[in-house]
Write a protein that holds these residues in place. Structure first.
Motif, PDB file in Angstrom:
ATOM      1  N   VAL A 188      42.560  46.313  40.613  1.00 27.55           N
ATOM      2  CA  VAL A 188      41.843  46.741  41.805  1.00 27.55           C
ATOM      3  C   VAL A 188      41.143  45.534  42.408  1.00 27.55           C
ATOM      4  CG1 VAL A 188      40.187  48.360  42.738  1.00 27.55           C
ATOM      5  CG2 VAL A 188      41.396  48.910  40.655  1.00 27.55           C
TER       6      VAL A 188
ATOM      7  N   VAL B 104      41.712  54.148  43.952  1.00 29.54           N
ATOM      8  CA  VAL B 104      42.538  53.989  42.743  1.00 29.54           C
ATOM      9  C   VAL B 104      43.346  55.240  42.462  1.00 29.54           C
ATOM     10  CG1 VAL B 104      42.487  53.522  40.280  1.00 29.54           C
ATOM     11  CG2 VAL B 104      40.908  52.354  41.786  1.00 29.54           C
TER      12      VAL B 104
ATOM     13  N   THR C 230      44.923  48.103  45.657  1.00 29.05           N
ATOM     14  CA  THR C 230      45.188  48.436  44.261  1.00 29.05           C
ATOM     15  C   THR C 230      46.641  48.159  43.958  1.00 29.05           C
ATOM     16  OG1 THR C 230      45.815  50.704  44.719  1.00 29.05           O
ATOM     17  CG2 THR C 230      43.497  50.282  44.267  1.00 29.05           C
TER      18      THR C 230
END
Lengths: 112, 494
Positions: B73, B490, B58
């Motif tokens: 991502v 994330v 990420t």
């Protein structure tokens, strides 16, 4: 406030849809323009219309309006502006080349 | 190396800008475009290896923390799709050298192509729903230009329809984002997933799920929303057609895969059932179109629709097996569709027509073209040693496991008719008595054949070496089957 905005947006969408379903190319482009107005107002409304200061830090307000939807609208407006410009030029060119703006006569594939 | 995953996006972007300055110098444009595309393939390959070794990558752009800034991502699915995209971009560029014509090349063909790749790779890499919209617009804008470039009558006519449909679907996309924002109050995809998890699936979420299905279905061409596709993809020249057929619809498919495995997973009874019904009808409609026409472009175009149905059927079943099959089939289909479009591009260049009734006996003069097409046809239909096989087996297996016998049966039956439709091209076009065609001596068949041969070789290796590739695919499917992996990568502190 949100209710009346929703009704207004609904009206804009109705008009836009009606115009897109007509035969003249220019009306269709107007229709897409009106729909995108509706879309932009919808983002603003969905972000909430609670009263607060403009999202500027120097303004000495304690509450601010949501700044995120405004950024989204600004992006959507310029994108839509570019697409509309291309669409208009394309329809001009099509009118020059094919000699019609009637969607009925723009049907079919050349070698069929 | 923290910025590594933005590189596949940045390289075509900078190349596109650079190429604008060399608009009139076609030779320099070709060299720059080809070299940067090849470089990008290497970068994307390294990215896949990095994701394989270190897990999901990420990047918080400008170091704003995850839900507040835009996050890029790169999980295994998006990394693999980026790699496939770069390969297709490279082959389309080298095919363009000999086929697209200097007139088009002078008017910003390569910049537009590079910006299309930027949009596609960006859409595969982004982790933000509004940013996904922006990248959609980037790729659509470039695709309008590529579609109309040249300005023949058919292109003008079809571009108007294509723009109109996409303007409306983009408006619907913004509406869907606005509704979703008003419910969850965030735009980061992982964060949306967390919020939806807290809310549970209320009625409004289901409505938004269906709205997203309409939006991405319009981009991807599923059943009631595919009507624009056959006409629009008929108009442009072969390399552009290959890019569109391989990439554009698959971005819509990817977006459906992402949203339906990350966001809307709490009431699958309604949304995924709807998706399943639509995909089954999509397969049927695509197959009908593929066997109905005797126009080689139309046959391949309807085969795109069939493949979209098959991939999304695997997604709608939502078992680990079927998701793996979908990912496998998605990548296979991107490569082989690009190869087929480039091959029929050569056929049309030789014969000057796309009407199958006017073509025969090509294999006598062009055996290389003929046998490449034959292998590509077998790959497309999923004959066992080739790559269409593994994906379809897993999708069908998943379908039977979750007792969707009708759907899985139709997926199986569709293979037969796809094989019939593509063999119709082979038998009518390549067998029979050889003919003379006007202007065929001017076509540099050997040079044009390089790009499709590369693609067909890749897809044969992809099928034969599926043992080696399988760990990558199952890693990609694991993220889809288990969204918490994606969310944890994330939102680090959640």
């Amino acid at each position: 406030m949100e209710t009346s905005m929703s009704i207004l947006i609904g009206v804009l969408f109705t008009i836009g849809t009606y115009l897109i379903l007509t035969k003249s190319l220019l009306r269709i482009i107007l229709g897409t323009s009106i729909i995108s107005h509706g879309v932009n107002l919808l983002i603003l409304t969905m972000g909430g219309l609670k009263s607060g200061g403009p999202p500027l830090l120097g303004q000495h307000d304690t509450t601010f309006t949501d700044s995120l939807p405004q950024a989204l609208i600004l992006t959507a407006i310029v994108i839509n502006f570019a697409v509309t410009a291309l669409f208009l030029v394309l329809s001009y060119r099509t009118y020059k080349t094919l000699g019609t703006d009637n969607m009925d006569q723009l049907r079919g594939i050349e070698d069929e | 190396m923290i910025n590594f995953l933005i590189l596949p996006l940045l390289i075509p972007f900078l190349t596109g800008i650079l190429l604008i300055f060399f608009a009139k110098n076609v030779v320099i444009q070709r060299w720059i475009a080809a070299i940067s595309a090849l470089f990008n393939v290497v970068i994307a390959f390294l990215l896949v290896q990095k994701v394989r070794n270190d897990g999901i990558q990420t990047l918080d752009v400008s170091s704003w923390q995850a839900p507040f800034g835009i996050t890029l991502v790169s999980d295994m699915l998006s990394a693999l799709l980026v790699l496939t995209t770069t390969i297709i971009a490279f082959t389309s560029i080298i095919y363009s050298f000999r086929s697209i014509g200097v007139e088009r090349e002078k008017y910003f063909y390569y910049p537009a192509l590079n910006f299309l790749i930027v949009g596609v790779i960006g859409a595969f890499t982004t982790g933000d729903i509004f940013n996904l919209f922006v990248f959609f617009e980037v790729l659509l804008m470039a695709s309008y230009v590529l579609l109309v470039l040249g300005g023949t009558k058919i292109q003008l006519r079809e571009t108007i329809k294509y723009i109109l449909v996409n303007v409306i679907s983009s408006a619907l996309f913004v509406i869907a984002v606005a509704y979703l924002y008003s419910v969850v109050g965030t735009l980061n995809m992982a964060h949306i997933s967390v919020r939806l998890d807290d809310l549970g699936q209320s009625g409004i979420i289901t409505v938004i799920a269906v709205l997203f299905l309409i939006v991405f279905g319009l981009k991807g061409g599923i059943f009631p929303l595919y009507f624009w596709l056959p006409g629009s993809y008929y108009a442009p020249p072969a390399p552009v057609m290959a890019l569109f057929g391989a990439l554009l619809t698959k971005v819509g498919v990817y977006a459906i895969m992402r949203t339906y495995t990350l966001f809307f997973i709490h009431d699958t009874g309604y949304t995924h059932q709807l998706l399943m019904i639509l995909t089954i009808i999509t397969i049927v409609v695509g197959v009908i179109g593929a066997i109905a026409f005797s126009d080689i472009k139309k046959i391949i175009i309807y085969n795109i629709i069939v493949a979209i149905g098959v991939i999304l059927f695997g997604v709608s079943v939502m078992t680990p097996d079927s998701l793996t099959g979908s990912v496998f089939y998605l990548i296979h289909d991107m490569v082989i569709k690009a190869a087929l479009f480039l091959l029929i591009g050569i056929m049309i260049a030789i014969t000057g027509t796309s009407d199958l009734r006017k073509i025969s006996g090509l294999i006598r003069r062009y055996p290389g073209l003929g046998w490449t097409f034959f292998i590509a046809a077998l790959v497309l239909a999923g004959i066992p040693p080739f790559s269409g096989f593994v994906g379809k087996v897993l999708i069908v297996k998943g379908g039977f496991e979750s007792e969707q016998f009708w759907g899985a049966g139709i997926v199986l039956a569709s293979s037969l008719l796809v094989l019939f439709s593509i063999m119709k091209i082979f038998i009518n076009g390549f067998w029979g008595t050889p003919q003379d065609y006007k202007g065929e001596t001017n076509v540099p068949v050997r040079k044009l054949l390089i790009a499709p041969v590369i693609l067909v070789t890749i897809s044969v290796l992809y099928g034969v070496g599926s043992e080696i590739i399988f760990p990558y695919i199952s890693q990609a499917a694991e993220t889809l089957a288990n969204p918490s992996v994606y969310i944890e990568a994330v939102l680090k502190e959640w």
